[in-house]
Design a protein around this motif. Structure first.
Motif, PDB file in Angstrom:
ATOM      1  N   VAL A  94      -1.673   2.311   8.362  1.00  0.00           N
ATOM      2  CA  VAL A  94      -0.423   2.559   7.630  1.00  0.00           C
ATOM      3  C   VAL A  94      -0.125   4.054   7.537  1.00  0.00           C
ATOM      4  O   VAL A  94       1.037   4.455   7.506  1.00  0.00           O
ATOM      5  N   LEU A 137      -9.400   8.513   4.506  1.00  0.00           N
ATOM      6  CA  LEU A 137      -8.753   8.117   3.248  1.00  0.00           C
ATOM      7  C   LEU A 137      -9.447   6.881   2.680  1.00  0.00           C
ATOM      8  O   LEU A 137      -9.333   5.777   3.239  1.00  0.00           O
ATOM      9  N   ASP A 138     -10.187   7.067   1.599  1.00  0.00           N
ATOM     10  CA  ASP A 138     -10.846   5.973   0.874  1.00  0.00           C
ATOM     11  C   ASP A 138     -11.889   5.250   1.725  1.00  0.00           C
ATOM     12  O   ASP A 138     -11.948   4.021   1.739  1.00  0.00           O
ATOM     13  N   VAL A 139     -12.704   5.988   2.437  1.00  0.00           N
ATOM     14  CA  VAL A 139     -13.699   5.393   3.337  1.00  0.00           C
ATOM     15  C   VAL A 139     -15.120   5.889   3.043  1.00  0.00           C
ATOM     16  O   VAL A 139     -16.083   5.111   3.093  1.00  0.00           O
ATOM     17  N   ASP A 183      -8.072  -5.554  11.385  1.00  0.00           N
ATOM     18  CA  ASP A 183      -7.216  -4.398  11.094  1.00  0.00           C
ATOM     19  C   ASP A 183      -6.703  -3.773  12.389  1.00  0.00           C
ATOM     20  O   ASP A 183      -5.541  -3.355  12.482  1.00  0.00           O
ATOM     21  N   LYS A 225       0.826  -1.209   0.000  1.00  0.00           N
ATOM     22  CA  LYS A 225       0.000   0.000   0.000  1.00  0.00           C
ATOM     23  C   LYS A 225       0.864   1.264   0.000  1.00  0.00           C
ATOM     24  O   LYS A 225       0.645   2.187  -0.794  1.00  0.00           O
ATOM     25  N   GLY A 236     -11.552   5.558   9.896  1.00  0.00           N
ATOM     26  CA  GLY A 236     -11.496   4.408   8.984  1.00  0.00           C
ATOM     27  C   GLY A 236     -10.036   4.125   8.659  1.00  0.00           C
ATOM     28  O   GLY A 236      -9.638   4.036   7.504  1.00  0.00           O
ATOM     29  N   CYS A 237      -9.248   3.938   9.711  1.00  0.00           N
ATOM     30  CA  CYS A 237      -7.772   3.923   9.567  1.00  0.00           C
ATOM     31  C   CYS A 237      -7.231   2.605   9.053  1.00  0.00           C
ATOM     32  O   CYS A 237      -6.035   2.503   8.753  1.00  0.00           O
ATOM     33  N   GLY A 238      -8.083   1.551   8.920  1.00  0.00           N
ATOM     34  CA  GLY A 238      -7.565   0.259   8.485  1.00  0.00           C
ATOM     35  C   GLY A 238      -6.480  -0.209   9.454  1.00  0.00           C
ATOM     36  O   GLY A 238      -6.607  -0.053  10.678  1.00  0.00           O
ATOM     37  N   GLY A 247     -14.473   1.269  16.356  1.00  0.00           N
ATOM     38  CA  GLY A 247     -15.715   2.035  16.377  1.00  0.00           C
ATOM     39  C   GLY A 247     -16.223   2.286  14.978  1.00  0.00           C
ATOM     40  O   GLY A 247     -15.505   2.121  13.995  1.00  0.00           O
ATOM     41  N   ASP A 248     -17.480   2.686  14.936  1.00  0.00           N
ATOM     42  CA  ASP A 248     -18.135   3.063  13.685  1.00  0.00           C
ATOM     43  C   ASP A 248     -18.086   4.586  13.603  1.00  0.00           C
ATOM     44  O   ASP A 248     -18.617   5.261  14.495  1.00  0.00           O
ATOM     45  N   ILE A 249     -17.450   5.106  12.573  1.00  0.00           N
ATOM     46  CA  ILE A 249     -17.281   6.558  12.518  1.00  0.00           C
ATOM     47  C   ILE A 249     -18.616   7.293  12.338  1.00  0.00           C
ATOM     48  O   ILE A 249     -18.674   8.505  12.494  1.00  0.00           O
ATOM     49  N   GLU A 291     -11.465   2.491  13.614  1.00  0.00           N
ATOM     50  CA  GLU A 291     -11.636   1.457  12.592  1.00  0.00           C
ATOM     51  C   GLU A 291     -12.706   0.467  13.051  1.00  0.00           C
ATOM     52  O   GLU A 291     -12.819   0.156  14.230  1.00  0.00           O
ATOM     53  N   LEU A 292     -13.456  -0.014  12.032  1.00  0.00           N
ATOM     54  CA  LEU A 292     -14.555  -0.943  12.286  1.00  0.00           C
ATOM     55  C   LEU A 292     -14.055  -2.377  12.475  1.00  0.00           C
ATOM     56  O   LEU A 292     -14.551  -3.109  13.330  1.00  0.00           O
ATOM     57  N   MET A 293     -13.082  -2.784  11.670  1.00  0.00           N
ATOM     58  CA  MET A 293     -12.742  -4.204  11.550  1.00  0.00           C
ATOM     59  C   MET A 293     -11.706  -4.649  12.595  1.00  0.00           C
ATOM     60  O   MET A 293     -10.590  -4.110  12.650  1.00  0.00           O
ATOM     61  N   ARG A 319     -11.534  -8.432   1.304  1.00  0.00           N
ATOM     62  CA  ARG A 319     -11.201  -8.100   2.699  1.00  0.00           C
ATOM     63  C   ARG A 319     -12.221  -8.650   3.694  1.00  0.00           C
ATOM     64  O   ARG A 319     -12.106  -8.434   4.891  1.00  0.00           O
TER      65      ARG A 319
HETATM   66  C1  LIG Z   1     -10.143   1.145   1.715  1.00  0.00           C
HETATM   67  S1  LIG Z   1      -9.857   0.955   3.420  1.00  0.00           S
HETATM   68  C2  LIG Z   1      -8.819   2.366   3.765  1.00  0.00           C
HETATM   69  C3  LIG Z   1      -8.074   2.196   5.065  1.00  0.00           C
HETATM   70  C4  LIG Z   1      -7.150   3.368   5.427  1.00  0.00           C
HETATM   71  N1  LIG Z   1      -7.868   4.624   5.470  1.00  0.00           N
HETATM   72  C5  LIG Z   1      -5.963   3.447   4.485  1.00  0.00           C
HETATM   73  O1  LIG Z   1      -5.876   4.416   3.714  1.00  0.00           O
HETATM   74  O2  LIG Z   1      -5.124   2.550   4.541  1.00  0.00           O
HETATM   75  C6  LIG Z   1     -11.417   1.479   4.124  1.00  0.00           C
HETATM   76  C7  LIG Z   1     -11.481   1.258   5.622  1.00  0.00           C
HETATM   77  O3  LIG Z   1     -12.619   1.944   6.164  1.00  0.00           O
HETATM   78  C8  LIG Z   1     -13.161   1.117   7.172  1.00  0.00           C
HETATM   79  N2  LIG Z   1     -14.544   1.542   7.404  1.00  0.00           N
HETATM   80  C9  LIG Z   1     -15.581   1.506   6.518  1.00  0.00           C
HETATM   81  N3  LIG Z   1     -16.705   1.983   7.106  1.00  0.00           N
HETATM   82  C10 LIG Z   1     -16.362   2.325   8.368  1.00  0.00           C
HETATM   83  C11 LIG Z   1     -17.100   2.870   9.463  1.00  0.00           C
HETATM   84  N4  LIG Z   1     -18.407   3.154   9.351  1.00  0.00           N
HETATM   85  N5  LIG Z   1     -16.435   3.095  10.626  1.00  0.00           N
HETATM   86  C12 LIG Z   1     -15.121   2.805  10.752  1.00  0.00           C
HETATM   87  N6  LIG Z   1     -14.377   2.286   9.747  1.00  0.00           N
HETATM   88  C13 LIG Z   1     -14.981   2.046   8.564  1.00  0.00           C
HETATM   89  C14 LIG Z   1     -13.022  -0.274   6.593  1.00  0.00           C
HETATM   90  O4  LIG Z   1     -13.158  -1.293   7.570  1.00  0.00           O
HETATM   91  C15 LIG Z   1     -11.622  -0.217   5.989  1.00  0.00           C
HETATM   92  O5  LIG Z   1     -10.624  -0.556   6.897  1.00  0.00           O
END
Ligand SMILES: C[S@@+](CC[C@H](N)C(=O)[O-])C[C@H]1O[C@@H](n2cnc3c(N)ncnc32)[C@H](O)[C@@H]1O
Length: 249
Positions: free
Chosen positions: A62, A137-139, A101, A31, A57-59, A121-123, A96-98, A192
């Motif tokens: 990274v 980033l990409d969320v 990760d 990545k 949504g930090c995954g 947590g759920d953002i 982050e949700l997952m 994923r």
């Molecule tokens: C494409 S990944 C990007 C991860 C990170 N931002 C990066 O740039 O490496 C999207 C991430 O958003 C998280 N995500 C999606 N919906 C979310 C929510 N409602 N609350 C928290 N995390 C969430 C996913 O689990 C995933 O880890």
């Protein structure tokens, strides 16, 4: 800026992921090396030289690891002369949700947890508190339109005047590159371990108008590197105060 420097930065940012297992390590390397977003954020100097960060949504975090690595290299005098000073991270909270990760991220930052805190947590529901910089980033495309808007208003409320919000979106008006981008997004999300997602996308003009309405001044730049995507970086600065309708929301 040389390839040798980028390799040192990549090594510094990913070494800690060995503790999280092979997947975590190789994913982080792929990545950070393959996505020009991370080096562009440093090269463009979009962040203040010091501050508290909130990464939504930090995954596997990274981005946090990249920022800390950049600062370490800078403090050792190993920094490109034509790049601005990288930020000194006074604190970074990742949400982050997952669970998987989070476990991979926590394996990296266990020793550094005074600076970086990763919370599950759920953002859409988490309290954002206060921060100088917020990144998503990409969320946002995974979150429905009403919740996207609520998140953006709460991001604005979490920032001081002049605080920075950085996000990357896909421009729904970009034609074929946008459709390729969406297809990849579906595939990656499925792999994923999520169900096939519905994606909630807007054109660049719609994103900009929404952020402007909430009280940000927005700059945008294409951010797909050499990939045929419609990814766009948005750097939004909070204006002095939330506008009345935003404050009331
Ligand atoms: C494409 S990944 C990007 C991860 C990170 N931002 C990066 O740039 O490496 C999207 C991430 O958003 C998280 N995500 C999606 N919906 C979310 C929510 N409602 N609350 C928290 N995390 C969430 C996913 O689990 C995933 O880890």
């Amino acid at each position: 800026m040389s390839q040798a420097f980028l390799s040192r930065l990549l090594d510094e940012a990913t070494r800690g992921y060995r503790a999280g297992g092979r997947f975590a390590y190789h994913f982080a390397r792929g990545k950070l090396a393959g996505d020009n977003l991370f080096r562009e954020l440093l090269r463009r100097g979009v962040f203040p030289t010091r501050g508290h960060f909130l990464d939504l949504g930090c995954g596997q975090a990274v981005f946090a690891s990249w920022l800390l690595a950049a600062r370490r290299l800078f403090e050792h005098g190993d920094w490109p002369a034509d790049w601005p000073e990288p930020p000194r991270v006074l604190g970074l909270r990742g949400v982050e949700l997952m669970a998987k990760d989070i476990a991979r991220a926590r394996a990296v930052f266990a020793a550094d947890d005074a600076t970086v805190r990763i919370v599950q947590g759920d953002i859409c529901a988490t309290d954002f508190g206060r921060a100088d910089v917020v990144t998503i980033l990409d969320v946002l495309q995974y979150i429905d339109f009403a919740r996207q808007e609520d998140i953006l208003r709460r991001v604005h409320a979490a920032l001081p005047a002049g605080g920075v919000f950085v996000t990357r979106i896909g421009d729904a008006d970009a034609g074929l590159p946008f459709h390729i981008c969406n297809w990849v997004d579906h595939a990656v999300t499925f792999v994923r371990g999520h169900r096939l997602p519905q994606l909630y996308t807007r054109s660049l003009g719609e994103w900009t108008a929404l952020l402007d309405d909430i009280g940000f001044a927005v700059d945008s730049a294409p951010m797909s590197g050499r990939k045929p995507f419609a990814n766009t970086l948005l750097v939004a600065r909070a204006l002095r105060a939330a506008r009345p309708e935003a404050a009331a929301a």
